[in-house]
Design an enzyme around this catalytic site. Structure first.
Site, PDB file in Angstrom:
ATOM      1  N   GLU A 422       0.841  -1.199   0.000  1.00 19.51           N
ATOM      2  CA  GLU A 422       0.000   0.000   0.000  1.00 19.51           C
ATOM      3  C   GLU A 422       0.876   1.248   0.000  1.00 19.51           C
ATOM      4  O   GLU A 422       1.734   1.385   0.881  1.00 19.51           O
ATOM      5  CB  GLU A 422      -0.912  -0.021   1.243  1.00 19.51           C
ATOM      6  CG  GLU A 422      -1.920  -1.154   1.177  1.00 19.51           C
ATOM      7  CD  GLU A 422      -2.409  -1.624   2.545  1.00 19.51           C
ATOM      8  OE1 GLU A 422      -2.229  -0.893   3.542  1.00 19.51           O
ATOM      9  OE2 GLU A 422      -2.945  -2.744   2.617  1.00 19.51           O
ATOM     10  N   GLU A 467      -4.487  -6.702   2.650  1.00 14.79           N
ATOM     11  CA  GLU A 467      -3.220  -7.312   3.063  1.00 14.79           C
ATOM     12  C   GLU A 467      -3.080  -8.761   2.611  1.00 14.79           C
ATOM     13  O   GLU A 467      -1.981  -9.220   2.286  1.00 14.79           O
ATOM     14  CB  GLU A 467      -3.047  -7.185   4.587  1.00 14.79           C
ATOM     15  CG  GLU A 467      -2.759  -5.761   5.068  1.00 14.79           C
ATOM     16  CD  GLU A 467      -3.951  -4.820   5.005  1.00 14.79           C
ATOM     17  OE1 GLU A 467      -5.097  -5.292   4.855  1.00 14.79           O
ATOM     18  OE2 GLU A 467      -3.744  -3.585   5.107  1.00 14.79           O
ATOM     19  N   GLN A 489       1.889  -2.073   5.697  1.00 12.37           N
ATOM     20  CA  GLN A 489       2.092  -0.682   6.123  1.00 12.37           C
ATOM     21  C   GLN A 489       2.247  -0.533   7.643  1.00 12.37           C
ATOM     22  O   GLN A 489       3.077   0.216   8.116  1.00 12.37           O
ATOM     23  CB  GLN A 489       0.910   0.141   5.620  1.00 12.37           C
ATOM     24  CG  GLN A 489       1.162   1.599   5.527  1.00 12.37           C
ATOM     25  CD  GLN A 489       0.102   2.275   4.665  1.00 12.37           C
ATOM     26  OE1 GLN A 489      -1.058   2.395   5.062  1.00 12.37           O
ATOM     27  NE2 GLN A 489       0.491   2.709   3.485  1.00 12.37           N
ATOM     28  N   HIS A 537      -1.654   1.713  15.872  1.00  3.38           N
ATOM     29  CA  HIS A 537      -0.413   2.058  15.165  1.00  3.38           C
ATOM     30  C   HIS A 537       0.785   1.780  16.061  1.00  3.38           C
ATOM     31  O   HIS A 537       1.835   2.386  15.900  1.00  3.38           O
ATOM     32  CB  HIS A 537      -0.416   3.523  14.726  1.00  3.38           C
ATOM     33  CG  HIS A 537      -1.495   3.847  13.755  1.00  3.38           C
ATOM     34  ND1 HIS A 537      -2.778   4.145  14.147  1.00  3.38           N
ATOM     35  CD2 HIS A 537      -1.503   3.866  12.397  1.00  3.38           C
ATOM     36  CE1 HIS A 537      -3.523   4.364  13.074  1.00  3.38           C
ATOM     37  NE2 HIS A 537      -2.779   4.192  12.004  1.00  3.38           N
TER      38      HIS A 537
END
Ligand code: TPP
Ligand code: MG
Length: 737
Positions: A422, A467, A489, A537
């Site tokens: 990505e 993914e 990512q 994240h």
């Protein structure tokens, strides 16, 4: 059955003469007899396996009954060893048509040592025939489809870059024969149930969008175990749902009629071979024998429905067709069947006599038998930094810079490398780059910046936001001998690819008894300490992958190690999960000059960051600088000398360095960023307790994150992740113990 013939001439004699040369959608009478022989063989192998299972001489059975006609037709229309095949478990007749033997199938059923398909590792009907390009198949429904897409992409890439296929010494390329054909087709088949898997739709999307020569075959027997097709598929018909995908050639056919099937395959393969796009054949078949021997369909299908299916049985229909068309008479059919029975008996006897594998074979082919990435001979010294024009030394570079530089040098060296994921491209709309309207992106962390610009958009390109798509396609390409270096990512979003990462990528070599391998690299941005990264994240979770045999796991803490280990990963003959800590990408800690295009670090070699005598701290990744800070403080304050070990590589890991250190210091802390319980350090701590017990003067301590996810608010994040103060406290406690 569908036949294409001239109008019948008058008179018996004339008809006889005409019918000798008569063909059926291009199939000769001899081919039709051969089709029947294969279909009947396929059915009889199923029947014999069922008997053997009942006699407990084999351990599992799943049949291809009812699917024989479509399989034979596909096998006649496509070319073994030229086209590529991802067949599902009901494709016995296809495999027989491509050249596989009943003997090979029965060796798999008994789990014989001589079972070349899997060495006794896989259930029967999990096909793998390298010589025919039949790629090792697994049990998860649907995981083969994205791999088939990757396989087709690999073929197209190699046709455009034929020199990339050349063998080359000194890395994985030495061990892989690469073959491709300009007009090859990749066949992939699945059941009506498997069309519900997300990966099916991801594969359709990419095959359509890239106009790939993938021939999808849906063998629709109306059921997925006990779930009927109208529950599975909106509106009950998959053909209607997929009709909007561009670039496809579609066929919906009676899959019990080999002649009609053959015609559909010929038309569809022609579309694929001409580069017009993918094909989709929806074949309506039957399932006369329940789902498997573990299922009894009478529990959910009434007799009337089962009888309706039985009336379409391809074996009896084909028999009747041959007689009706005077291709074989009853006598001819009996002779053919008798021959099949005799041959089968020989194959069964041989399989039952075949010795089983010995337990000492179990570890064979978990990893490449040819290239050992832990070999110390791989170690290179960094090239001395090239002086800059003004005579000053080159400024140290970040981990992000060195990963980018390593990718660039490796791409230059090895044309089989492609990069996708990505946002990894500089710009998907090439003309903006060419017209210099924009600078280009190259990844959300800019790790791949400039690579599309340097190597072109067929080597560096964006994937859809999916993914499984990224990893599944990479697996398919790498099986062909390509070297995809793909990017996930954020580690937090690796989970849609989990089926590929757990059940496919690490298993291709082991389950196929070294018949196939898939040594690609999956780069993943991982970790927290971001101040605001929050739950989605900041995740780690590396132990989930080190828990999976067959995949190497690397986790560097500094720029130089990242460069050296990434190069080893790319040249490796095993799949590698390359974990890059986001916080370390541009950290001042661990910057270095680029060590040159040959710099490699073997896997499984830890680095002693600082030597010490009083306590061993074993860690990796972003905890390394934090542990170093704590160790330096402890030495300043109390004169305690900590030996700090950076593992760098988590599978394999460097037990020798750990053991030597703990035997010397007699105290050990294992520190890691992931949640404490069941984390990577638990295994190291257990091994120390188990194997170094006599050397220990204190308990083995772990310092890790709290057993929660990482929170957004920095106060919470700091409290959750292990900090230098936590490490310092644990170090003090342990030396005072
Ligand atoms: C991912 C996954 N989920 C569940 C299963 C268990 N399972 C094996 S076959 C099957 C049904 C498959 O149905 P279909 O795709 O229609 O193929 P068929 O067996 O009918 O030919 C299921 C649920 C599996 N193998 N893989
Ligand atoms: Mg089905």
């Amino acid at each position: 059955m569908a036949t294409k013939t001239d109008p019948k001439p008058a008179g018996v004699a004339a008809e006889k003469i005409r019918s000798e040369g008569k063909t059926y959608e291009g199939l000769s009478r001899e081919q039709l007899i051969e089709a029947y022989r294969i279909m009947y063989t396929s059915r009889r192998v199923d029947d014999r396996e069922i008997l053997l299972k009942r006699q407990q001489k084999i351990f599992f059975q799943i049949s291809g009954a009812g699917h024989e006609a479509v399989g034979v037709a596909a096998g006649f229309a496509l070319k073994p060893g030229y086209d590529w095949f991802y067949p599902y478990y009901r494709d016995r007749a296809l495999c027989l048509t491509l050249g596989a033997t009943q003997h090979e199938m029965l060796l798999m059923a008994v789990g014989a040592a001589a079972d070349r398909q899997s060495g006794g590792r896989q259930m029967p009907s999990h096909w793998s025939f390298p010589k025919f390009n039949v790629v090792t198949q697994s049990s998860p429904t649907g995981s083969q489809i994205l791999q088939a897409v990757g396989c087709a992409e690999g073929g197209r890439y190699l046709a455009a870059h034929p020199q990339a296929a050349k063998k080359s010494e000194g890395d994985y390329r030495q061990f892989k024969e690469v073959k491709f054909q300009r007009d090859e087709v990749t066949y992939v088949s699945l059941g009506d149930g498997a069309t519900s898997e997300g990966e099916f739709w991801e594969a359709m999307n990419t095959a359509s969008n890239r106009k790939l020569p993938v021939l999808f075959v849906i063998e629709d027997n109306g059921y997925a175990i006990s779930v009927p097709v109208e529950v599975q598929t909106a509106g009950g018909n998959i053909s209607r749902l997929v009709a909007g995908f561009p670039n496809f050639h579609f066929e919906e056919i009676d899959g019990t009629d080999p002649v009609a099937c053959y015609a559909a395959f010929v038309r569809t393969a022609a579309h694929c071979r001409a580069g017009e796009g993918p094909g989709f054949i929806h074949a309506h078949v039957i399932r006369p024998y329940s789902h498997s021997l573990s299922d009894d369909e009478r529990l959910y299908r009434p007799d009337a429905e089962r009888n309706r299916d039985a009336a379409r049985d391809p074996i009896t229909r084909m028999q009747m067709f041959l007689i009706r068309e005077s291709i074989l008479d009853e006598n001819g059919i009996n002779k053919l069947e008798k021959q099949v029975e005799d041959d089968l008996q020989v194959a069964v006897d041989q399989a039952l006599d075949a010795p089983p594998p010995t337990p000492d074979t179990i570890a064979l082919y978990v990893y490449s038998p040819n290239l050992d990435p832990t070999d110390s001979a791989l170690q290179r010294e960094p090239a001395s930094p090239v002086p800059a024009a003004d005579g000053k030394k080159l400024a140290p570079k970040t981990m992000a810079d060195l990963i980018n530089a390593t990718l660039r040098d490796e791409m230059r060296r090895d044309e089989r490398i492609v990069i996708f994921g990505e946002d990894v491209a500089d710009c998907s709309r090439q003309q903006y780059l060419q017209e210099k309207l924009i600078k280009g992106k190259g990844g959300v962390f800019k790790l791949t910046y400039g690579l599309q610009n340097d190597f072109g958009c067929d080597r560096v390109f964006n994937s859809p936001l999916a993914e499984a798509n990224i990893v599944g396609r990479a697996v398919g390409m790498a099986t062909r001998g390509m070297k995809p270096v793909v990017e996930i990512q954020f580690f937090d979003y690796i989970w849609p690819a989990m089926m590929q990462l757990r059940d496919e990528l690490p298993l291709i070599r082991w389950r196929s008894n070294n018949g196939f391998s898939s040594p690609c690299v999956i780069r993943v941005a991982i970790g927290g300490y971001l101040t605001g990264g929050a739950i989605y994240h900041s995740q780690c979770g590396e132990s989930i992958f080190t828990h999976t045999p067959g995949i190497r796991v690397v986790f560097p803490s500094n720029a130089l190690d990242a460069a050296g280990l990434l190069r080893t990963a790319i040249r490796c003959d095993d799949p590698v999960l390359f974990l890059e800590h986001k916080r370390l990408y541009r950290e001042t800690f661990g910057r270095a000059a680029y060590p040159g295009p040959d710099y490699m670090i073997p896997f499984g070699k830890a680095k002693v960051v600082q030597a010490g005598t009083d306590l061993s701290v074993i860690t990796y990744g972003a905890v390394v600088p934090r542990a170093l800070q704590a160790a330096q403080k402890l030495e300043r304050e109390q004169g305690v000398k900590v030996e700090l070990i950076d593992l760098r590589c988590l599978n394999p890991f460097d037990w020798e360095t750990i053991a030597a250190s703990v035997s010397k210091t007699n105290r050990a802390i294992v520190a890691y960023e992931d949640t404490l319980s069941w984390g990577y350090g638990a295994e190291i701590a257990a091994r120390i307790a188990d194997q170094l017990f006599d050397h220990l003067d204190a308990p083995v301590r772990r310092v890790a994150a709290k057993d929660t996810f990482v929170a957004y608010q920095p106060i919470l994040e700091d409290a959750i992740l292990p900090q230098a103060e936590d490490l310092l406290r644990a170090m003090k406690e342990l030396v005072e113990y």
